[in-house]
Write a protein that holds these residues in place. Structure first.
Motif, mmCIF file in Angstrom:
data_model
loop_
_atom_site.group_PDB
_atom_site.id
_atom_site.type_symbol
_atom_site.label_atom_id
_atom_site.label_comp_id
_atom_site.label_asym_id
_atom_site.label_seq_id
_atom_site.Cartn_x
_atom_site.Cartn_y
_atom_site.Cartn_z
ATOM 1 N N THR A 1 0.722 -1.177 0.071
ATOM 2 C CA THR A 1 0.062 -0.034 -0.091
ATOM 3 C C THR A 1 0.924 1.230 0.004
ATOM 4 N N ILE A 2 0.727 2.197 -0.953
ATOM 5 C CA ILE A 2 1.590 3.228 -0.989
ATOM 6 C C ILE A 2 0.871 4.478 -0.438
ATOM 7 N N PRO A 3 1.506 5.278 0.598
ATOM 8 C CA PRO A 3 0.946 6.390 0.859
ATOM 9 C C PRO A 3 1.434 7.402 0.224
ATOM 10 N N SER A 4 0.720 8.695 0.223
ATOM 11 C CA SER A 4 0.900 9.856 -0.753
ATOM 12 C C SER A 4 2.162 10.367 -0.561
ATOM 13 N N ASP A 5 2.865 10.306 0.378
ATOM 14 C CA ASP A 5 4.201 10.860 0.616
ATOM 15 C C ASP A 5 5.082 9.976 0.505
ATOM 16 N N TRP A 6 5.319 8.677 -0.237
ATOM 17 C CA TRP A 6 5.971 7.668 -0.118
ATOM 18 C C TRP A 6 7.407 7.892 -0.498
ATOM 19 N N ARG A 7 7.497 9.030 -1.280
ATOM 20 C CA ARG A 7 8.964 9.389 -1.650
ATOM 21 C C ARG A 7 9.704 9.815 -0.483
ATOM 22 N N LYS A 8 9.091 10.979 0.271
ATOM 23 C CA LYS A 8 9.697 11.480 1.507
ATOM 24 C C LYS A 8 9.934 10.229 2.346
ATOM 25 N N GLY A 9 9.057 9.238 2.680
ATOM 26 C CA GLY A 9 9.233 8.052 3.516
ATOM 27 C C GLY A 9 10.404 7.410 3.080
ATOM 28 N N LEU A 10 10.630 7.208 1.950
ATOM 29 C CA LEU A 10 11.981 6.078 1.216
ATOM 30 C C LEU A 10 13.172 7.088 1.602
ATOM 31 N N LYS A 11 13.186 8.389 1.245
ATOM 32 C CA LYS A 11 14.269 9.086 1.582
ATOM 33 C C LYS A 11 14.830 9.157 3.097
ATOM 34 N N GLU A 12 13.811 9.314 3.708
ATOM 35 C CA GLU A 12 13.869 9.184 5.365
ATOM 36 C C GLU A 12 14.352 7.866 5.755
ATOM 37 N N ARG A 13 13.842 6.916 5.506
ATOM 38 C CA ARG A 13 14.440 5.392 5.590
ATOM 39 C C ARG A 13 15.837 5.178 4.999
ATOM 40 N N ALA A 14 16.452 5.643 3.928
ATOM 41 C CA ALA A 14 17.574 5.614 3.436
ATOM 42 C C ALA A 14 18.748 5.979 4.421
#
Length: 260
Positions: A107-120
């Motif tokens: 399931t993809i949240p609307s801010d998935w790009r931000k979440g992936l960058k933070e997880r990196a």
């Protein structure tokens, strides 16, 4: 009563799991209970049926979360397929002759790009893998929690932790990834450790009263008990703010971590 395609596939999934459980294959049955859903998809192959009708061969496709993929070994899949394909045939899926297991799409949240960058930028962790990708999940002390009710229990445990003497302190671990002998990676709501012991707290919403979910919960509790760890289930309806909840948690901690 007419069922749609999803309901029919879910019927096959449930009947297969129950039959495997009755046959004593609880490992395979539990894996099916943890699966996301079952679908029937065309393989692209076909044959001429009676009357010259072109019939396309279907495959039963079991979709599971990524952390469960490794549990579906070839041997486990073979045990499941033997029962599942027979159940599918008896439910009218006449051209289904194989089974596959695939990872369910996230399931993809609307801010998935931000979440992936933070997880990196984070260090690797097994804590709250699914919850950290979800939008607006509760966070306390840099730790993710599954719901507001779990956050309420965490805060009460943290209050207890702050008032205990150093020789009776506790550690609080919300949503850790844990692998048990049955071959599953599960995420208990909260584990509390102290005095060389541990206890699992599960915060149960209304869906846990469903008959199938209730049976699944009992099976998971049994897996923990085989490790010598008890499970305390807290219905959300019984959670009370303040002193009442704190006293309940203290009683459970004394019972399981400091038994007389």
């Amino acid at each position: 009563m007419h069922m749609d395609a999803d309901e029919e596939a879910n019927l096959v999934l449930g009947q297969t799991a129950i039959l495997l459980d009755r046959k004593g294959d609880r490992e395979a049955a539990q894996l099916l209970a943890d699966a996301s859903y079952l679908d029937f998809e065309s393989t692209g192959d076909s044959y001429q049926a009676s009357g010259g009708i072109q019939t396309y061969i279907m495959a039963a496709v079991l979709y599971v979360d990524d952390h469960l993929m490794s549990a579906f070994t070839d041997e486990i899949q073979g045990r499941i397929a033997t029962v599942l394909l027979d159940v599918a045939l008896r439910n009218g899926y006449t051209a289904t002759d194989r089974m596959h297991v695939k990872e369910v799409l996230p399931t993809i949240p609307s801010d998935w790009r931000k979440g992936l960058k933070e997880r990196a930028q984070e260090r690797p962790t097994n804590q709250a893998r699914r919850e950290r990708l979800a939008p607006n999940h509760p966070v306390e002390d840099g730790l993710s929690l599954g719901s507001r009710q779990e956050q309420q229990v965490y805060r009460a445990l943290r209050q207890i932790q702050a008032t205990t003497p150093p020789d009776r302190t506790i550690a609080i671990a919300p949503l850790p990834g844990v692998r048990l002998q049955a071959g599953h990676t599960w995420t208990p709501d909260i584990i509390v450790l102290g005095n060389g012991r541990a206890v699992v707290f599960e915060v149960d919403g209304p869906h846990h009263r469903d008959r199938r979910r209730y049976a699944d919960d009992r099976n998971r509790d049994l897996q923990w008990q085989r490790c010598g760890i008890q499970v305390v289930r807290l219905p959300v309806e019984d959670l009370q703010e303040g002193e009442q909840l704190t006293n309940r948690l203290k009683e459970e901690l004394i019972r399981h971590l400091w038994p007389r």
